[in-house]
Design an enzyme around this catalytic site. Structure first.
Site, short mmCIF file in Angstrom:
data_model
loop_
_atom_site.label_atom_id
_atom_site.label_comp_id
_atom_site.label_asym_id
_atom_site.label_seq_id
_atom_site.Cartn_x
_atom_site.Cartn_y
_atom_site.Cartn_z
N ASP A 297 0.84 -1.20 0.00
CA ASP A 297 0.00 0.00 0.00
C ASP A 297 0.87 1.24 0.00
O ASP A 297 2.09 1.17 0.25
CB ASP A 297 -0.94 -0.02 1.21
N GLU B 31 22.64 -21.92 -18.33
CA GLU B 31 21.73 -21.05 -17.57
C GLU B 31 22.50 -19.89 -16.93
O GLU B 31 22.03 -18.76 -16.91
CB GLU B 31 21.00 -21.86 -16.49
#
Ligand code: GLA
Length: 751
Positions: A534, A614
């Site tokens: 928030d 990777e």
């Protein structure tokens, strides 16, 4: 001038670039709300003709005319029990038991700059554009005075609001509700867009037509919560990404909240937003005041996309503080999904070394490093290094990590305590627990009583000690349960209704002190992922861990919903291992990257488990992320597709503020045979300018030679040139993307 007072009509008008907001001091001193909408001059009082409406009563002084009722007229800040039966903003009970708030205008004052609210997160005014207005209303019977605070940010289409309630009388009063704002929109039809969710699936958009009566967005969890984010949008019917009027309501409050919308008997809308009035009762002694949390009103007459961009800019510029607010964040690797609580110093160093070799800048040690924390049943509160896992303490570990060239970050969950901890054994009275009841447990932990200043001081001392002793550049501030037992042994019975609110004020005090004392530390908020995502928390933590679900396809939905109110720079997002630990899905590493790089980026995996290929891919991801860091911090964000649930692919675009660069990201999460073309209309470009496609990166488990973008005949031609207008109005067709969750990124540069 963005605030004007018209002496003749007694109207006060606030103007932003695209909106106007008007109120009027009406008969008997009642403050009427006249207008909030697209920018317009003049007085709107002609809209409100006297009207005798049955069962809508009249103030005593106007009893003969009957045409004037608080129940039918739009109010600027509605008081309870005074003849307005719609939602109240203020509900006062005197110590004699008299309930109500009959609020009348007393005075107003305009001032340059932005008002402040001590103890609460507040918007700042770094560009010096704000003007403030305070309108004072009074309720003679209770002695209560209300200062309605408005700060207008004209360039940003934002008005910040709050209300400060003073007891000017000689006896105590109780506030049973003190909303941050009331907004009446008596005409037109509106829909409500809100964001519901749960742990691991936060902020899912839900748009609903508003029925008569009350619909709300709320939380009574003592935290803003995973379930209903404290952000709501009123949309004109038909408002879409690019068109239509939208009003965003965003409280800077991380505790129990409610934004309630009522459609009244005549079809008019009232919205009241603030601290949830249930379980709230605040005693105000004579001379005391109570400040309601600040709430933003953001306006767009160009759809939801524009509303999001208004809020993104405002949060980055005016809410987030400190050196990280608008700066690129360090690429981090978090130990949680790499090792959970199963580590010692050697294992951490191995992970850190692996991270450094990938190009990571910050190593974050997550849960499990302190006290006897071998599982999540114990040791919260014992903020000293585990004697078994880190017998040498934190300092030598940090030194070694720093020597690798990495910064060091640490996880803490300061608001909580385990029953099995030295802290709880020493201070069993420091928790929220009701006498005579067994406390509710969440993750087998209790909540510290932050209403108690000595608890806040102890936490400050403990954390400030850690931050001073150790070279810590980042803190992940977690909170893994909601409040339940709203009782503080520290407060007298008549103040127990203040517990939930005082808890949050205590937390803000603590965060404020720490972030001021250690401005060089980057704080990331977290609450079981995005349970306290928030604008209040963003004032202290410029980024918040968006969700505990790191699956990139799930994250598309979560980040899509979050993007309506919050900027990408606020959304903590990490590349994690495949198969994913939450869903078991295996997705291409590149797709995990494309999703996570649209956020505050990092990794959450064990580098030791990666193949050489990777690792090489990750090194190039980090280089790429650094290159586009500016776009992520400052760029304008465009949602190009709707909610992921409604389609098979998702696309979004970042455009630099000067419109010279655009980065298009696409993820196809549902492969189709014989698929329809993936066609997109870009947005936000300069229509007159020429753009060249400078880079195409396609990620997926595909075989070379397949008709896949970038790998076969259908590859978009690099350096191909298009006008901005062509890309926006004609659009751009991507070649099909094959395989499990493939993705692509295309980079366009203005020539
Ligand atoms: C919460 C967080 C996770 C992790 C764990 C540690 O669930 O959201 O990221 O830090 O706590 O216990």
């Amino acid at each position: 001038m963005s605030i004007c007072f018209d002496e003749k009509n007694k109207t006060l008008t606030l103007h932003t670039r695209s909106s106007s907001y008007q109120m009027q001091c009406g008969p008997l001193g009642y403050l009427l709300h006249l207008y909030y909408g697209k920018r317009a001059e003049g007085s709107f009082d002609y809209l409100y003709l006297p009207r005798d409406c049955g069962f809508s009563p009249n103030p005593h002084a106007l009893r003969d005319t009957r045409g004037w009722s608080l129940d039918t007229l739009p109010q600027e800040y509605s008081g309870a029990c005074c003849g307005d039966y719609r939602l109240s903003a203020l509900e006062v009970v005197t110590d004699r038991g008299v309930r109500g708030a009959d609020l009348r205008y007393v005075r107003h004052r305009c001032s340059p700059g932005k008002y402040t609210l001590p103890g609460l997160p507040c918007a700042l005014d770094p560009d010096g554009e704000a003007e403030s207005l305070t309108v004072t209303l009074a309720d003679a019977a209770s002695g209560v005075e209300v200062e309605l605070c408005y700060a207008v940010f004209p360039q940003q289409d934002v008005i910040a609001r709050s209300a400060v309630i003073h007891n000017r009388g000689s006896s105590p009063v109780y506030l049973e509700q003190a909303a941050s704002l009331c907004l009446d929109l008596p005409f037109g039809t509106w829909e409500l867009l809100r964001f519901h969710g749960r742990h691991c699936m936060e902020r899912q958009p839900e748009r609903l037509p508003l029925p008569r009566g009350i619909t709300e967005v709320s939380s009574l969890r003592g935290m803003s919560g995973h379930q209903q984010n404290p952000f709501a949008v009123l949309c004109a019917p038909g408002a879409g990404e690019e068109e239509g009027t939208c009003i965003g309501v965003m409280p800077l409050w991380s505790g129990s909240h409610r934004t309630a919308v009522e459609v009244d008997q005549s079809g008019g809308l009232r919205l009241v937003s603030g601290i949830h009035p249930a379980q709230f009762r605040w005693r105000l002694e004579p001379g005391e005041c109570f400040a309601a949390p600040e709430t933003l009103l953001a306006f767009s007459d160009r759809g939801l996309g524009q509303l999001s961009r208004v809020l993104h800019r405002f949060i980055r510029n005016n809410i987030c503080r400190g050196p990280f607010a608008r700066a690129p964040r360090p690429v981090l690797l978090n130990s949680w999904e790499a090792a959970y609580m199963d580590f010692d110093a050697d294992r951490l160093l191995t992970i850190a070394r692996g991270a450094r070799d990938l190009g990571v800048e910050l190593f974050v040690l997550d849960d499990g490093w302190f006290g006897a924390r071998d599982d999540d049943n114990r040791a919260l509160g014992d903020w000293f290094p585990s004697p078994t896992k880190l017998p040498g303490g934190l300092e030598p570990l940090i030194e070694k990590i720093n020597a690798l060239g990495l910064k060091f970050g640490l996880w803490v969950e300061p608001e909580m305590v385990s029953e099995d901890s030295a802290l709880y054994r020493a201070h069993p009275d420091w928790v929220l627990a009701a006498p005579g009841r067994e406390p509710v447990m969440g993750r087998n932990q209790l909540v510290l009583d932050l209403c108690r200043p000595e608890v806040v001081d102890w936490l400050y001392g403990t954390l400030a000690g850690l931050l001073s002793r150790c070279s810590i550049s980042y803190i992940k501030w977690d909170c893994n349960r909601c409040l339940a037992d709203l009782y503080s042994p520290f407060l007298p019975p008549e103040r127990q209704g203040e517990v939930s609110c005082r808890y949050m004020l205590g937390l803000y005090r603590l965060l404020d002190r720490l972030t001021r004392a250690f401005p060089q530390v980057l704080f990331e908020g977290c609450a079981g992922g995005g349970g306290r995502f928030d604008a209040g928390m963003l004032a202290y933590c410029p980024q918040i861990w968006c969700s505990d679900d790191t699956d990139p396809v799930e994250r598309l939905s979560i980040q899509y919903g979050t993007s309506f109110g919050y900027p990408l720079s606020a959304m903590g997002a990490h590349v994690s291992a495949a198969p994913n630990h939450q869903t078991g899905r295996s997705s291409p590493l590149g797709t995990r990257f494309v999703t996570a790089m649209s956020g505050a980026f990092g990794y959450e995996l064990d580098p030791g488990a990666l193949t050489e290929a990777e690792k090489e891919e990750i090194r190039s991801q980090i280089r790429r992320c650094r290159r586009f860091a500016g776009l992520l911090c400052d760029g304008d964000y465009y949602r190009l597709t709707g909610a992921p649930e409604q389609g098979d692919w998702s696309a979004w675009l970042l455009v630099s503020p000067d419109r010279s660069e655009a980065l298009l990201s696409v993820v196809r999460f549902h492969p189709r045979a014989n698929p329809a073309p993936l066609h997109l209309f870009l947005r936000g470009l300069d229509p007159e300018a020429a753009y060249a496609l400078e880079e195409t990166d396609v990620y997926g488990n595909v075989v070379r030679g397949d008709p896949v973008a970038g790998q076969g005949e259908d590859a978009p031609a690099l350096h191909a040139r298009f006008s901005g207008a062509a890309l926006m109005y004609g659009g751009y067709t991507l070649p099909p993307l094959f395989g499990d969750a493939p993705s692509a990124q295309l980079y366009f540069q203005k020539q």
